[in-house]
Design a protein around this motif. Structure first.
Motif, PDB file in Angstrom:
ATOM      1  N   PRO A 199       0.807  -1.234   0.000  1.00  0.00           N
ATOM      2  CA  PRO A 199       0.000   0.000   0.000  1.00  0.00           C
ATOM      3  C   PRO A 199       0.833   1.274   0.000  1.00  0.00           C
ATOM      4  CG  PRO A 199      -0.918  -1.590   1.534  1.00  0.00           C
ATOM      5  CD  PRO A 199       0.378  -2.170   1.067  1.00  0.00           C
ATOM      6  N   SER A 200       1.982   1.256   0.695  1.00  0.00           N
ATOM      7  CA  SER A 200       2.831   2.447   0.744  1.00  0.00           C
ATOM      8  C   SER A 200       3.545   2.684  -0.578  1.00  0.00           C
ATOM      9  CB  SER A 200       3.868   2.314   1.863  1.00  0.00           C
ATOM     10  OG  SER A 200       4.676   1.158   1.664  1.00  0.00           O
ATOM     11  N   GLY A 201       3.430   1.736  -1.523  1.00  0.00           N
ATOM     12  CA  GLY A 201       4.039   1.893  -2.837  1.00  0.00           C
ATOM     13  C   GLY A 201       3.044   2.241  -3.916  1.00  0.00           C
ATOM     14  N   TYR A 202       1.958   1.446  -4.040  1.00  0.00           N
ATOM     15  CA  TYR A 202       1.040   1.678  -5.165  1.00  0.00           C
ATOM     16  C   TYR A 202       0.038   2.802  -4.902  1.00  0.00           C
ATOM     17  CZ  TYR A 202      -2.536  -1.167  -2.717  1.00  0.00           C
ATOM     18  OH  TYR A 202      -3.444  -1.665  -1.813  1.00  0.00           O
ATOM     19  N   LYS A 203      -0.314   3.050  -3.651  1.00  0.00           N
ATOM     20  CA  LYS A 203      -1.275   4.123  -3.380  1.00  0.00           C
ATOM     21  C   LYS A 203      -0.734   5.501  -3.739  1.00  0.00           C
ATOM     22  CE  LYS A 203      -4.046   1.805   0.181  1.00  0.00           C
ATOM     23  NZ  LYS A 203      -4.481   1.842   1.605  1.00  0.00           N
ATOM     24  N   PRO A 204       0.468   5.873  -3.275  1.00  0.00           N
ATOM     25  CA  PRO A 204       0.983   7.183  -3.704  1.00  0.00           C
ATOM     26  C   PRO A 204       1.212   7.270  -5.208  1.00  0.00           C
ATOM     27  CG  PRO A 204       2.651   5.955  -2.466  1.00  0.00           C
ATOM     28  CD  PRO A 204       1.361   5.241  -2.282  1.00  0.00           C
ATOM     29  N   LEU A 205       1.553   6.147  -5.842  1.00  0.00           N
ATOM     30  CA  LEU A 205       1.739   6.156  -7.290  1.00  0.00           C
ATOM     31  C   LEU A 205       0.428   6.480  -7.999  1.00  0.00           C
ATOM     32  CD1 LEU A 205       3.668   5.656  -9.664  1.00  0.00           C
ATOM     33  CD2 LEU A 205       2.990   3.245  -9.592  1.00  0.00           C
ATOM     34  N   LEU A 206      -0.670   5.886  -7.545  1.00  0.00           N
ATOM     35  CA  LEU A 206      -1.974   6.164  -8.149  1.00  0.00           C
ATOM     36  C   LEU A 206      -2.413   7.608  -7.898  1.00  0.00           C
ATOM     37  CD1 LEU A 206      -3.877   2.842  -7.271  1.00  0.00           C
ATOM     38  CD2 LEU A 206      -3.032   3.572  -9.519  1.00  0.00           C
ATOM     39  N   VAL A 207      -2.185   8.095  -6.688  1.00  0.00           N
ATOM     40  CA  VAL A 207      -2.560   9.476  -6.365  1.00  0.00           C
ATOM     41  C   VAL A 207      -1.793  10.459  -7.243  1.00  0.00           C
ATOM     42  CG1 VAL A 207      -2.433  11.274  -4.588  1.00  0.00           C
ATOM     43  CG2 VAL A 207      -3.290   9.000  -3.997  1.00  0.00           C
ATOM     44  N   LEU A 208      -0.491  10.240  -7.375  1.00  0.00           N
ATOM     45  CA  LEU A 208       0.321  11.149  -8.178  1.00  0.00           C
ATOM     46  C   LEU A 208      -0.016  11.047  -9.670  1.00  0.00           C
ATOM     47  CD1 LEU A 208       3.755  10.755  -6.384  1.00  0.00           C
ATOM     48  CD2 LEU A 208       2.361  12.832  -6.507  1.00  0.00           C
ATOM     49  N   THR A 209      -0.348   9.847 -10.145  1.00  0.00           N
ATOM     50  CA  THR A 209      -0.754   9.699 -11.547  1.00  0.00           C
ATOM     51  C   THR A 209      -2.013  10.514 -11.831  1.00  0.00           C
ATOM     52  OG1 THR A 209       0.222   7.484 -11.701  1.00  0.00           O
ATOM     53  CG2 THR A 209      -1.459   8.056 -13.322  1.00  0.00           C
ATOM     54  N   GLY A 210      -2.993  10.421 -10.930  1.00  0.00           N
ATOM     55  CA  GLY A 210      -4.210  11.218 -11.090  1.00  0.00           C
ATOM     56  C   GLY A 210      -3.931  12.704 -11.034  1.00  0.00           C
ATOM     57  N   LEU A 211      -3.063  13.108 -10.115  1.00  0.00           N
ATOM     58  CA  LEU A 211      -2.740  14.525  -9.972  1.00  0.00           C
ATOM     59  C   LEU A 211      -2.052  15.064 -11.227  1.00  0.00           C
ATOM     60  CD1 LEU A 211      -2.944  16.802  -7.884  1.00  0.00           C
ATOM     61  CD2 LEU A 211      -0.677  16.151  -7.052  1.00  0.00           C
ATOM     62  N   PHE A 212      -1.120  14.291 -11.771  1.00  0.00           N
ATOM     63  CA  PHE A 212      -0.439  14.725 -12.985  1.00  0.00           C
ATOM     64  C   PHE A 212      -1.377  14.722 -14.195  1.00  0.00           C
ATOM     65  CE2 PHE A 212       3.670  13.858 -10.822  1.00  0.00           C
ATOM     66  CZ  PHE A 212       4.268  15.077 -11.089  1.00  0.00           C
ATOM     67  N   MET A 248       0.851  28.455 -10.879  1.00  0.00           N
ATOM     68  CA  MET A 248       2.079  28.415 -10.102  1.00  0.00           C
ATOM     69  C   MET A 248       1.830  28.368  -8.607  1.00  0.00           C
ATOM     70  SD  MET A 248       4.611  28.142 -12.103  1.00  0.00           S
ATOM     71  CE  MET A 248       5.899  28.417 -10.902  1.00  0.00           C
ATOM     72  N   ILE A 249       0.633  28.734  -8.168  1.00  0.00           N
ATOM     73  CA  ILE A 249       0.307  28.650  -6.741  1.00  0.00           C
ATOM     74  C   ILE A 249       0.293  27.205  -6.275  1.00  0.00           C
ATOM     75  CG2 ILE A 249      -1.544  29.009  -5.049  1.00  0.00           C
ATOM     76  CD1 ILE A 249      -2.266  31.559  -6.513  1.00  0.00           C
ATOM     77  N   GLY A 250      -0.111  26.285  -7.148  1.00  0.00           N
ATOM     78  CA  GLY A 250      -0.217  24.913  -6.673  1.00  0.00           C
ATOM     79  C   GLY A 250      -0.176  23.830  -7.727  1.00  0.00           C
ATOM     80  N   LEU A 251      -1.105  23.840  -8.678  1.00  0.00           N
ATOM     81  CA  LEU A 251      -1.292  22.685  -9.551  1.00  0.00           C
ATOM     82  C   LEU A 251      -0.110  22.443 -10.480  1.00  0.00           C
ATOM     83  CD1 LEU A 251      -3.290  20.439 -10.103  1.00  0.00           C
ATOM     84  CD2 LEU A 251      -4.332  21.851 -11.876  1.00  0.00           C
ATOM     85  N   LEU A 252       0.621  23.473 -10.850  1.00  0.00           N
ATOM     86  CA  LEU A 252       1.783  23.272 -11.704  1.00  0.00           C
ATOM     87  C   LEU A 252       3.001  22.825 -10.895  1.00  0.00           C
ATOM     88  CD1 LEU A 252       2.939  25.361 -14.706  1.00  0.00           C
ATOM     89  CD2 LEU A 252       4.601  24.685 -12.989  1.00  0.00           C
ATOM     90  N   SER A 253       3.231  23.449  -9.753  1.00  0.00           N
ATOM     91  CA  SER A 253       4.491  23.238  -9.026  1.00  0.00           C
ATOM     92  C   SER A 253       4.431  22.131  -7.981  1.00  0.00           C
ATOM     93  CB  SER A 253       4.902  24.551  -8.341  1.00  0.00           C
ATOM     94  OG  SER A 253       3.860  25.025  -7.497  1.00  0.00           O
ATOM     95  N   ILE A 254       3.337  22.032  -7.243  1.00  0.00           N
ATOM     96  CA  ILE A 254       3.295  21.130  -6.092  1.00  0.00           C
ATOM     97  C   ILE A 254       3.393  19.650  -6.461  1.00  0.00           C
ATOM     98  CG2 ILE A 254       1.758  20.301  -4.240  1.00  0.00           C
ATOM     99  CD1 ILE A 254       1.060  23.172  -3.636  1.00  0.00           C
ATOM    100  N   PRO A 255       2.733  19.170  -7.524  1.00  0.00           N
ATOM    101  CA  PRO A 255       2.882  17.739  -7.845  1.00  0.00           C
ATOM    102  C   PRO A 255       4.337  17.303  -7.995  1.00  0.00           C
ATOM    103  CG  PRO A 255       1.062  18.655  -9.096  1.00  0.00           C
ATOM    104  CD  PRO A 255       1.727  19.807  -8.404  1.00  0.00           C
ATOM    105  N   TRP A 256       5.186  18.169  -8.570  1.00  0.00           N
ATOM    106  CA  TRP A 256       6.592  17.808  -8.732  1.00  0.00           C
ATOM    107  C   TRP A 256       7.309  17.717  -7.386  1.00  0.00           C
ATOM    108  CZ3 TRP A 256       7.310  16.154 -13.452  1.00  0.00           C
ATOM    109  CH2 TRP A 256       6.583  16.706 -14.510  1.00  0.00           C
TER     110      TRP A 256
END
Length: 529
Positions: A292-305, A408-416
């Motif tokens: 869970p500590s591996g695939y869950k953050p991967l799925l969250v970040l994929t959706g965010l990107f 630049m406040i969030g959606l562009l910079s924070i995911p990275w």
């Protein structure tokens, strides 16, 4: 190296400092987190480590982002000059979009390579290795006499972009303390924005060949900084059994007179995360993605990107000159592009300050809402102007600039900035590379399809409304799934994903001591008096 070997390797250091026994006990002297080291070290005294060494280390490691930003924005000056009637290099117009999108297509290759190399060669050495294809690539672009040569140059600079940025993010994640981690990681997008601004400025006054030659200096400066001044990540050094070097690295970060390095090093030596990093091997790291500590953050970040890329934030970067022509603005497209670069740079500094004070979730949601509003208004004004209206040709430029500010406040910079901190230590390097690869594949699709989607939807105004709808969808996704990591240790973030998937229905975290260990389970280091 197996765990026993690691302990044997660190034994001389423990004996030299008088710390002979490590055992479970009630806290009397030095306490160390027992379950998971947060890598951003929790000191066992009230002593506060100096921030200037961490800031300098972050800027030095992240300085490779300048040439990456230059590479990303370079297509905005390259393509218009190549398509101009007086161009010294004739290229078919249907081929020019590849010069923009091929860079992000091959970044995943560099990111995956970096994920492996940084585990064996080190975080900083991987950046040095990335400089080689970067230098070759820019030289090929500068001397290119045909489409194939320039394309190969863009391919190499794309691979270098993936190889040079991933280890920088991981390095900063491992050396920064929790309250500074977000702000220091945000220096990387800031430096990339600076590189973009340089690219736009040079495009207005220099030929594309001259601009390519000048980029060489942005490769050499990072090499100088990381070779001469800053130390390797102590986390990686301990994982490879190089304990003396790790102690020196910690002393550089905390100061020679500080007592923190000894405590921090003892914590790293004892940490089960460090053992897992050394012993798991390639298959063990792959197995880490099944937890869970591996695939869950991967799925969250994929959706965010996904929501980041298809809300148009990088389309305005790669096709900025063409975009301002499409929206019907009367302003010179090159000048408008420079304004975009300037706003990105200014907002990067502003975003760094915001990340120190506010959480990731509210910043991302406010950012996406602001983007949607700006795009809706800009789409309407574009439709109005193209339908024959006049008097407001300045408004689309203002809307696009405000859109850039909002992103630049969030959606562009924070995911990275979250690509490394969401993953556990044992897979952090590889997971970061995989996540960056997914992000750039999505970026490639969004950039490559820009003209086709615009024509399919009926014009630039409809495309902007499409971007606005995606941004609003991103607000919902962030509210439901994105965890808050501001001020959290890496161990606390990992613990969250073990027990939770939907953030708004998250379980109460395990009660921990002030050092981050579960209540009733602490480790102390006793000294033989």
């Amino acid at each position: 190296m197996d765990p026993v070997s690691l302990q044997e390797e660190t034994k001389p250091w423990l004996e030299s400092t008088g710390n002979h026994d490590i055992q479970l006990a009630k806290p009397k002297t030095y306490e160390v987190v027992s379950s998971r080291i947060s890598v951003v070290y929790k000191p066992t005294t009230q002593e506060t480590p100096p921030v200037l060494p961490q800031i300098f280390a972050a800027i030095s490691a992240g300085s490779f982002h300048v040439v990456v930003g230059f590479s990303l924005a370079y297509s905005a000056i390259l393509i218009p000059q190549l398509e101009a009637p007086d161009s010294d290099l004739e290229i078919d117009k249907e081929n020019t979009p590849w010069l923009a999108s091929v860079l992000v297509l091959v970044v995943p290759v560099g990111a995956i390579l970096a994920g492996f190399i940084m585990e064996y060669a080190g975080r900083l050495n991987t950046i040095k290795i990335a400089a080689v294809p970067c230098l070759i690539g820019w030289c090929l672009i500068a001397i290119g006499s045909n489409f194939t040569t320039v394309l190969c140059g863009r391919l190499l600079t794309g691979v270098a972009a993936g190889m040079g940025t991933s280890p920088a993010i991981v390095y900063i994640t491992e050396v920064a303390k929790p309250e500074l981690r977000g702000a220091l990681i945000a220096t990387c997008p800031t430096l990339a924005s600076f590189g973009m601004m340089l690219s736009y400025l040079k495009g207005a006054y220099l030929t594309w060949r001259t601009a390519a030659w000048t980029s060489v200096i942005y490769v050499l400066i990072p090499l100088l900084l990381i070779t001469i001044w800053i130390p390797e990540s102590p986390v990686w050094l301990v994982a490879r059994g190089r304990v003396d070097e790790a102690e020196n690295s910690l002393k550089w970060l905390a100061g020679e007179k500080s007592s923190l390095p000894e405590q921090q090093l003892a914590a790293l030596v004892k940490s089960q995360d460090m053992k897992a990093l050394v012993t798991s091997g390639f298959m063990g790291r792959l197995a880490g993605f099944g937890r869970p500590s591996g695939y869950k953050p991967l799925l969250v970040l994929t959706g965010l990107f996904f929501f980041q890329q298809f809300s148009g934030v990088y389309t305005t970067l790669f096709y900025s000159v063409e975009l301002f022509k499409d929206v019907g603005s009367s302003m010179d497209p090159s000048m408008a592009t420079i304004l975009v670069g300037l706003m990105r740079l200014i907002m990067s500094f502003f975003n760094t300050a915001l990340l120190r004070r506010f959480g990731r979730r509210p910043l991302c949601m406010i950012s996406a809402c602001g983007m949607a509003v700006c795009l809706i208004v800009s789409g309407w004004t574009t439709w109005y102007i193209l339908d024959g209206g006049d008097g407001i040709s300045w408004l689309p430029v203002v809307c696009v600039l405000l859109y850039v500010c909002s992103s630049m406040i969030g959606l562009l910079s924070i995911p990275w900035t979250m690509t490394a901190e969401l993953f556990p230590t044992e897979i952090r390097g590889l997971a970061h590379g995989v996540t960056i690869s997914i992000a750039h594949i999505l970026m490639f699709v969004s950039i490559q399809c820009y003209r086709d989607v615009r024509d399919l939807l009926g014009g630039a105004h409809a495309l902007q409304w499409f971007f606005a709808a995606v941004a609003l969808g991103g607000v919902v996704f962030i509210y439901v799934f994105l965890p808050e990591t501001h001020g959290k240790t890496l161990a606390e973030i990992e613990e969250y994903f073990k027990e939770n998937t939907i953030y708004i229905r998250r379980k109460k975290p395990v009660q921990r001591t002030e050092n981050g260990a579960p209540s009733g389970e602490m480790v102390m280091i006793t000294s033989k008096a």
